[in-house]
Design a protein around this motif. Structure first.
Motif, short mmCIF file in Angstrom:
data_model
loop_
_atom_site.label_atom_id
_atom_site.label_comp_id
_atom_site.label_asym_id
_atom_site.label_seq_id
_atom_site.Cartn_x
_atom_site.Cartn_y
_atom_site.Cartn_z
N UNK A 279 0.83 -1.18 0.00
CA UNK A 279 0.00 0.00 0.00
C UNK A 279 0.88 1.24 0.00
N UNK A 280 0.42 2.25 -0.70
CA UNK A 280 1.15 3.52 -0.70
C UNK A 280 0.89 4.23 0.61
N UNK A 281 1.69 5.25 0.89
CA UNK A 281 1.51 6.05 2.11
C UNK A 281 0.12 6.68 2.12
N UNK A 282 -0.31 7.18 0.95
CA UNK A 282 -1.62 7.82 0.85
C UNK A 282 -2.74 6.84 1.19
N UNK A 283 -2.65 5.62 0.67
CA UNK A 283 -3.67 4.59 0.97
C UNK A 283 -3.68 4.25 2.46
#
Length: 434
Positions: free
Chosen positions: A81-85
Motif C-alpha cells: 500500500x502507498x503512504x496515501x492509501x
C-alpha cells in the motif's frame, strides 16, 4: 636573429585521439550498468549486433509465464500500500464532510517520502477557493494519523508531534522543542539550562529521549526499490592463497548476426557494401574495447590483491597505504587509467562488497620511519573516541598526542578534525555527557 620566411619539414611524434581509442577509454570508466546501457543502445543503432542468446530468452520467457500461473496468490500478498492509501484507511469517512475529505486527499499529495508536508497552505486555500483555516484544520487531521509525525512541516514540528504522543506529560521536553529548538540542537545546554532554570542533566535526559524519536516517520512506506550492487570482480581467500576472477555474468554478451550480414552482402550495391563495412567495423571496435576493458580491470584488481594481502586475510583495519600513482607506476600505465578503471567498480571480498576506490588511501608517516594509511588512522581515532570517558571526551589535540605516543602516528590537529568529520563524529563539546 634569423627571421626569414621559408618552408621546412619537421618530423614529430603525436598521439591522435582516434574513435577507437576514445571508445576504449569511455568503456573502461563505465560502470556495469553504464556498459549495459551502452551495449543496448549500440544494438539499436547497429542491426547486426544482437545481445544475449535468443533461444535462452525464449525459454526464460516461457518459464516466467509458468511461474506466474503458480504464484498469483503470492503476488496478491506482495502488493504494498502507498503512504496515501495507508493514511486514508485510518480515516472515519462518516466523521468528515465530503469537502473535508476532498481537501485531505489533496493535502496528502504534498507529502514527501519521509512524511513531511511540503505544500503551502495559503496557496492551496487560494487554489481550492476555501479558507486557510479549513486547510489548516485538515492538515491537523492528517497530523493525528499514524505513523506519528506525519504531516509535519519541518523536523521541529515532527519531533514535537511525537513527543506529545509518546511523552504527553513531559512539559519540559515539549517546551524545549517548541521554544528553544535551535539552542537544543546546537547543544548549547549551559545557556539553555540557565534560561530554563533546570540542570544540564535534565536537558541531557531529554536529548536521550528525543534520540529515540523518528525524524523520518514515513520512510518505511517509500516505494523505492532496493538497488543491489553487482560486483565487477570476486576476490576469495583459498587454501592456495588469494584468487581473483572477473564477474562477467552481469554484462550482456554481444554477438554479430552473420547470416543477416551475408544476406545483404550479396546485393552488389556500393552504398550497401559501405554500410555493411561500417557496421562490421563498429562491432569489431566494441569487442576490442570490451576486451581491453577486461584486461585492464584484471591487471588493476590483481595488483590491488597483491598489495593488500593483509586486508583480505585480516580485515579493513589492515588496509595498507596505496595511491593510484604508485599502482600506475607498477603497472606502467597513466594514473588516469587507474582512476578510470576503479570508477564505479565494486569487488566482492570476504568482508563484503566494497568500492575499488576503498583500497586507495593517503600515506601517513609514523615515528618508526614506517607508513600507515588514512583508513587505519581513522580506525584508531574511532576506537579511541568509542572508549573515552564521556564525562570528559578527548579534544582533537589530545587525540593528536595519543596517536603519537600510543600508535606512533604523526598527524596534525587539523587532520584529526577532518577525519573525525568524515567519520561523522561530533566535536568533544558535543560528545560531552553530564
Amino acid at each position: 636573429m634569423n627571421l626569414k620566411a621559408g618552408l621546412w619539414q619537421q618530423q614529430t611524434l603525436k598521439l591522435t585521439m582516434t574513435q577507437e581509442l576514445s571508445q576504449a577509454i569511455a568503456l573502461l570508466q563505465y560502470s556495469t550498468q553504464e556498459l549495459t546501457e551502452f551495449l543496448e543502445n549500440k544494438a539499436l543503432e547497429n542491426p547486426f549486433i544482437t545481445i544475449g542468446d535468443v533461444s535462452s530468452r525464449k525459454n526464460n520467457k516461457n518459464k516466467g509465464k509458468a511461474e506466474k500461473k503458480n504464484d498469483w496468490i503470492e503476488q496478491i500478498a506482495d502488493q504494498s500500500f502507498s503512504l496515501e492509501d495507508q493514511l486514508l484507511s485510518q480515516l472515519n469517512f462518516k466523521k468528515y464532510s465530503k469537502f473535508q475529505l476532498s481537501t485531505i486527499k489533496d493535502l496528502l499529495k504534498y507529502l514527501d517520502e519521509s512524511g513531511y508536508f511540503r505544500g503551502d497552505t495559503e496557496e492551496i486555500a487560494q487554489k481550492r477557493n476555501i479558507s486557510k483555516d479549513l486547510v489548516d484544520e485538515c492538515l491537523t487531521i492528517i497530523q493525528g494519523l499514524e505513523p506519528v509525525g506525519v504531516g509535519a512541516r519541518n523536523l521541529q514540528e515532527c519531533l514535537l508531534l511525537q513527543l506529545e504522543w509518546e511523552f504527553p506529560d513531559d512539559e519540559l521536553a515539549q517546551k524545549i522543542i517548541k521554544d528553544h529548538f535551535l539552542l537544543f540542537a546546537e547543544k548549547k545546554w549551559r545557556m539553555l539550562a540557565k534560561e530554563l532554570q533546570v540542570s544540564i542533566k535534565e536537558i541531557q535526559d531529554i536529548f536521550d529521549r528525543v534520540q529515540q524519536l523518528n525524524p523520518k516517520p514515513c520512510a518505511e512506506f517509500s516505494t523505492d526499490h532496493t538497488h543491489y550492487i553487482v560486483p565487477d570482480a570476486i576476490i576469495e581467500v583459498t587454501s592456495g592463497g588469494i584468487s581473483v576472477r572477473l564477474w562477467e555474468a552481469s554484462t550482456p554478451k554481444i554477438n554479430f548476426n552473420e547470416p543477416y550480414y551475408k544476406q545483404f552482402s550479396t546485393s552488389g550495391d556500393h552504398h550497401v557494401g559501405k554500410f555493411l563495412q561500417e557496421k562490421l567495423q563498429d562491432f569489431q571496435w566494441i569487442m576490442k574495447s570490451i576486451e581491453q576493458r577486461k584486461e585492464t580491470l584484471a591487471k588493476v584488481i590483481t595488483k590491488i590483491a597483491e598489495k593488500q594481502v593483509e586486508f583480505f586475510l585480516k580485515g579493513s583495519q589492515y588496509l595498507n597505504p596505496m595511491t593510484m600513482k604508485e599502482l600506475a607506476l607498477e603497472l606502467d600505465v597513466h594514473e588516469s587509467t587507474i582512476s578510470r578503471a576503479v570508477r564505479e567498480k565494486f569487488v566482492q571480498t570476504p568482508f563484503g562488497t566494497i568500492p575499488l576506490k576503498t583500497f586507495f588511501s593517503s600515506t601517513i608517516q609514523t615515528v618508526y620511519d614506517e607508513s600507515t594509511s588514512s583508513s587505519q588512522v581513522k580506525n584508531v581515532i574511532s576506537n579511541l573516541i568509542e572508549k573515552e570517558n564521556k564525562l570528559r571526551p578527548y579534544s582533537d589535540q589530545e587525540i593528536v598526542e595519543m596517536l603519537k605516543t600510543k600508535e606512533g602516528i604523526v598527524v596534525s590537529r587539523r587532520t584529526v578534525a577532518k577525519y573525525r568529520d568524515q567519520l561523522g563524529i561530533p566535536s568533544s563539546s558535543k560528545r560531552k555527557r553530564y
